[in-house]
Scaffold this active site. Structure first.
Site, PDB file in Angstrom:
ATOM      1  N   TYR A   1      49.948  27.813  52.626  1.00  0.00           N
ATOM      2  CA  TYR A   1      50.633  27.602  53.562  1.00  0.00           C
ATOM      3  C   TYR A   1      49.826  26.913  54.979  1.00  0.00           C
ATOM      4  O   TYR A   1      50.620  25.953  54.932  1.00  0.00           O
ATOM      5  CB  TYR A   1      51.613  28.913  53.763  1.00  0.00           C
ATOM      6  CG  TYR A   1      52.550  29.626  54.030  1.00  0.00           C
ATOM      7  CD1 TYR A   1      53.509  28.845  53.500  1.00  0.00           C
ATOM      8  CD2 TYR A   1      52.703  30.602  53.250  1.00  0.00           C
ATOM      9  CE1 TYR A   1      54.953  28.802  52.627  1.00  0.00           C
ATOM     10  CE2 TYR A   1      53.829  30.882  52.492  1.00  0.00           C
ATOM     11  CZ  TYR A   1      54.469  30.214  51.980  1.00  0.00           C
ATOM     12  OH  TYR A   1      55.671  30.585  51.466  1.00  0.00           O
TER      13      TYR A   1
ATOM     14  N   ASP B   1      40.839  54.762  32.720  1.00  0.00           N
ATOM     15  CA  ASP B   1      41.650  55.525  31.450  1.00  0.00           C
ATOM     16  C   ASP B   1      40.275  54.876  29.625  1.00  0.00           C
ATOM     17  O   ASP B   1      40.317  53.798  30.071  1.00  0.00           O
ATOM     18  CB  ASP B   1      42.776  54.362  30.896  1.00  0.00           C
ATOM     19  CG  ASP B   1      43.564  55.111  32.412  1.00  0.00           C
ATOM     20  OD1 ASP B   1      43.703  56.383  32.877  1.00  0.00           O
ATOM     21  OD2 ASP B   1      44.768  54.430  32.256  1.00  0.00           O
TER      22      ASP B   1
ATOM     23  N   GLU C   1      39.575  54.222  38.704  1.00  0.00           N
ATOM     24  CA  GLU C   1      40.348  53.281  38.297  1.00  0.00           C
ATOM     25  C   GLU C   1      41.650  53.374  38.669  1.00  0.00           C
ATOM     26  O   GLU C   1      42.272  52.755  39.338  1.00  0.00           O
ATOM     27  CB  GLU C   1      40.084  52.773  36.502  1.00  0.00           C
ATOM     28  CG  GLU C   1      41.485  51.966  36.290  1.00  0.00           C
ATOM     29  CD  GLU C   1      41.817  51.889  35.062  1.00  0.00           C
ATOM     30  OE1 GLU C   1      41.322  52.835  34.425  1.00  0.00           O
ATOM     31  OE2 GLU C   1      43.020  51.554  34.187  1.00  0.00           O
TER      32      GLU C   1
END
Lengths: 363, 508
Positions: A106, A251, A199
């Site tokens: 922007y 995981d 995580e």
């Protein structure tokens, strides 16, 4: 100015960034002043110029260079955008202001430098990183993604308004956000002897609640999925500056595995950058063998998981025997498990049993 | 046993019974046809003097007729040659009387249209027509007349002679007719617009029944040379024409007969032909038996050595006038015009002119608007059957960088002593191979020019865009790099911009 005990790493780096930007401006200025069309050379980021360097233990760019020329009508717009981005970064860093990728997009419009879309503006920022070999966080441009840290580490802010102010990172139980202020803070003192990166937010909170930071003398870092660059850099600093080992818990699937790998060995996308990796960090779980050994409740791997595993198997970053072994095991059992799967043995099992065992195993 | 009655009908009666064939099919077609016939007569009347036409047309409401139709008063004024007083009754009150039975290029074909309009007005309103005309002498003549349909004779109801102080010259026709203006309006307006396009030297003014004024102003005083009258070409004759010629000829041998009554036949050609046809040159044409006349006609068509008809009897618009007309009415960005050399079909000379207009106010419609003209009149109906349309559709426009989404309009103009119309209504042109070929060649020629224009413009556009990009970005590079380097003064980039520019002009 009061004399400092040791030469501040943060201040030094800021000076390097600032002079890098200025000399880029001067180079272009001088070319123009001589009446030449300016041009900038930078390493090529095309895939055929990305190599894995076993020495540095990360992806690096090869010798191939590209040259952006203002004489070339197709280069002219990105060239101008690059010069503007350098100018804007210089404004940011010299005024000690920070900005986000979205902000940059922007802000450009205020200078009649419209970017087509966010992607175009992001690409130009990556160009600037490549030209100067600094990452965007050094230009005070941060992505929106945020992660957090918790543990006994006292830091000293350098951001305007907070200079000299100190904070212990155990002050807030939700952790402290790894944003611009923390990224630019100096490390003062710590009692921790390890870093544990996690995580998922749920497990991070569990670790804080269970006092893992005390029990294991650890600084806990939440990566919140794929670790943002600022977090990767932060973990590296913890590892290097505090001289403590880093352990990563994700995981138990190819995606979690890769989150760990990117923190350790970096990504191809960031091949033009250094100091984002922590090559000595360890992936401590959840492994495929853990799924078997701990009899974790598991879901079957689906097709994309399997495809991803085969890709990783060929990836030079994964050539280490441990990784190869785990990939093979995943392919053999065709199962994956989340960190939360340990909850089947009670909420504290993961902290009481699994964590110490794995820290020992991957020491 | 039923008895069949035979009766002779007059020409007026014939057209009364068969008004469809002249275009007076329904109330909306009729009002359109009446307007156009009178306008065309007026154009011819002015052009025969080589005077730029000034034509004023007014349609005004004059009463209700039925739920869909109304009575309108149609008034057409021109500055044409005028009609001598003794001819006025026949010229406007007798069908198939007129000045148009000679071989030269004219708008009308049979001298029928104007009278058909008046006849139609009479049979729908039963009111007389008013004709005012002067040839520019000291008097103006005014007639009120009707047509005696059964006898094809004018009935003069009133006659006035007025003093012509200002030496006005021209004709005013005014009569009532039943019609459906609101349905016909789009076609009538389109007719005026296209007439203005193909007659750029004419001033046309039209006031419609609502009092709206439409003005089409001339852009030039130049007019094409008027056509010359010509003899029939041997390839174009038929038995009837031969018989008429034989009847009127003063010549007593075939040699003289051929030389004096046919276009482009001289002594040598005549002799060669007579040998070819095995006819004695001393033979008296008046002694030719019927079967010999038929044979003569066949031999005339078979003989290959007649010179093609020349085009002096034609009056094409010319490239400049066509360009002016298209620019004036379509306001395109660019127009290419192309005039073909004269050609002939079946002994009738013709010339094809085409124009392709691009950009400006021409709409992008996915199909090209097609403007068809014949002897300087627009053809507005039955576009799909016209030879021009077939030819335009058969051309591979992409070869010329022209795609259907472009703002392109096409105009074709055929002028001929005999336009190969398929109907009496003058609506579309038959697919004569010779005509089709000429149109195709003309369009291809124009399309090549358009392609050059498009290529050049694309190039100029590209260069301008290029320069625009440089002048947009270079100053910014200068500004930001100077600020970044901490320099007070911004480097001068005029030289760089100039180098880009001079490089472009070299190429362009």
């Amino acid at each position: 100015m009061k004399p400092k005990k040791h030469k501040s790493i943060i201040t030094k780096r800021r000076k390097e960034v600032s002079s890098g930007l200025e000399s880029l401006g001067l180079k272009i200025y001088e070319q123009l002043d001589k009446g030449d069309f300016p041009s900038i050379e930078m390493p090529s980021r095309s895939t055929e110029n990305i190599y894995y360097d076993p020495q540095v233990r990360q992806f690096i760019l090869g010798d191939k260079k590209v040259r952006r020329k203002a004489r070339n009508i197709r280069h002219l717009r990105p060239f101008t955008q690059l010069v503007w981005t350098a100018f804007f970064s210089h404004e940011l860093t010299s005024q000690r202001k920070t900005s986000t990728l979205r902000d940059v997009y922007y802000s450009a419009q205020a200078y009649e430098m419209k970017f087509k879309d966010q992607q175009e503006s992001n690409n130009i920022i990556t160009d600037l990183e490549t030209v100067l070999a600094f990452s965007r966080e050094d230009f005070n441009i941060f992505p929106e993604e945020r992660s957090a840290v918790f543990g006994d580490l006292t830091i000293e802010y350098t951001v305007p308004g907070y200079e000299g102010k100190r904070l212990n990172l155990t002050s807030h139980p939700d952790g402290v956000m790894i944003g611009p202020a923390l990224t630019s803070a100096e490390f003062v003192k710590t009692t921790a002897d390890k870093v544990i990166a996690i995580e998922k937010g749920g497990l991070f909170t569990r670790f804080v609640e269970e006092g893992v930071h005390k029990k294991f003398n650890a600084i806990l870092v939440l990566t919140a999925g794929q670790a943002p660059r600022a977090t990767r850099h932060f973990v590296r600093r913890l590892n290097r500056e505090l001289n403590v080992p880093a352990y990563i818990f994700t995981d138990g699937d190819p995606w979690g595995m890769h989150i760990a790998m990117v923190m350790i060995s970096g990504s191809a996308n960031a091949a033009h950058l250094r100091e984002l990796t922590t090559p000595d960090a360890k992936w401590s779980g959840v492994w495929a063998t853990d799924i078997v050994n701990y009899k974790l409740p598991a879901d079957p791997l689906d097709e994309v998981d399997i495809k991803r595993l085969y890709e990783l198997q060929r990836d030079p970053r994964y050539k280490d025997p441990l990784w190869q072994r785990e990939i093979k095991m995943f392919l053999k059992i065709r199962k994956k498990a989340e960190q939360e799967a340990f909850s089947r043995y009670g909420l504290t099992y993961i902290v009481d049993e699994y964590l110490p065992a794995k820290l020992e195993e991957t020491k | 046993m039923a008895k069949t009655t035979f009766e002779e009908i007059s020409a007026a009666d014939f057209f009364y019974r068969n008004r469809d064939i002249a275009g007076f099919t329904n109330p909306s077609r009729a009002i359109f046809a009446a307007t156009r016939e009178l306008v065309e007569n007026s154009l011819d009347a002015a052009e025969s003097l080589k005077t730029p036409p000034d034509i004023y047309v007014r349609l005004s409401f004059d009463g209700e007729a039925s739920s869909e139709t109304k009575i309108y008063k149609l008034r057409v004024e021109d500055n044409g040659i005028g009609v001598p007083p003794r001819h006025i009754p026949s010229a406007f009150g007798q069908v198939l009387f007129g000045s148009k039975y000679k071989l030269k290029q004219q708008r009308g074909t049979f001298g029928l249209g104007g009278k058909m309009a008046i006849l139609y007005g009479q049979i729908t309103t039963h009111q007389p027509a008013c004709i005012i005309s002067s040839t520019g002498v000291s008097k103006i003549y005014m007639y009120k007349l009707m047509i005696d349909i059964r006898r094809n004779r004018p009935l003069i109801l009133d006659r006035k002679v007025l003093i012509n102080k200002e030496r006005w010259r021209g004709t005013i026709v005014e009569f009532n007719l039943e019609g459906d203006y609101f349905r016909a309006m789009p076609k009538i307006l389109e007719y005026f617009k296209q007439t203005a396009m193909v007659n750029p030297y004419a001033n046309l003014t039209f006031v419609d029944p609502k009092g709206r004024l439409y003005k089409f102003t001339r852009v030039t005083m130049e007019m094409p040379d008027p056509p010359k009258e010509t003899l029939p070409h041997p390839y174009g004759v038929d038995v009837e024409l031969l018989q008429r010629l034989i009847q009127v000829t003063p010549h007593r041998n075939m040699m003289e007969f051929l030389r004096n009554h046919f276009h482009r036949v001289g002594e040598i050609t005549a002799r060669k032909f007579l040998e070819f046809a095995n006819i004695r040159s001393s033979k008296n044409p008046k002694k030719l038996a019927h079967n010999e006349i038929v044979r003569l006609m066949r031999m005339l068509k078979k003989f290959r050595e007649f010179l093609p008809p020349d085009a002096s009897c034609l009056s094409p618009l010319g490239e400049e006038l066509l360009r002016a007309g298209v620019l004036k009415e379509l306001k395109p960005e660019f127009v290419v015009v192309h005039q073909r050399r004269p050609s002939a079909y079946a002994g009738h000379p013709f010339i094809i002119e085409v124009a392709i207009a691009y950009g400006g106010e021409i709409p992008k419609r996915g199909t090209f608007p097609i403007y068809r003209f014949a002897n300087r009149i627009p053809l507005l109906y039955d576009e799909a059957s016209d030879v021009s349309v077939r030819v335009i559709n058969s051309i591979n426009w992409r070869r010329y960088k022209v795609t259907p989404d472009m703002p392109v309009a096409i105009a074709t103009h055929i002028c001929s002593t005999k336009i190969p119309y398929k109907t009496v209504g003058k609506e579309f042109i038959a697919d004569r191979p010779e005509v089709g070929r000429e149109i195709a060649n003309g369009l291809r020629g124009a399309a090549r020019q358009l392609q050059r224009f498009l290529t050049r413009r694309e190039h100029v556009d590209r260069e301008q865009r290029r320069l625009g990009i440089f002048s947009k970005y270079l100053p910014k590079i200068a500004q930001f790099s100077a600020q970044l380097a901490g320099k007070e003064k911004t480097p001068d980039i005029k030289k760089l911009l100039w180098s880009v520019k001079s490089f472009e002009t070299e190429k362009a």
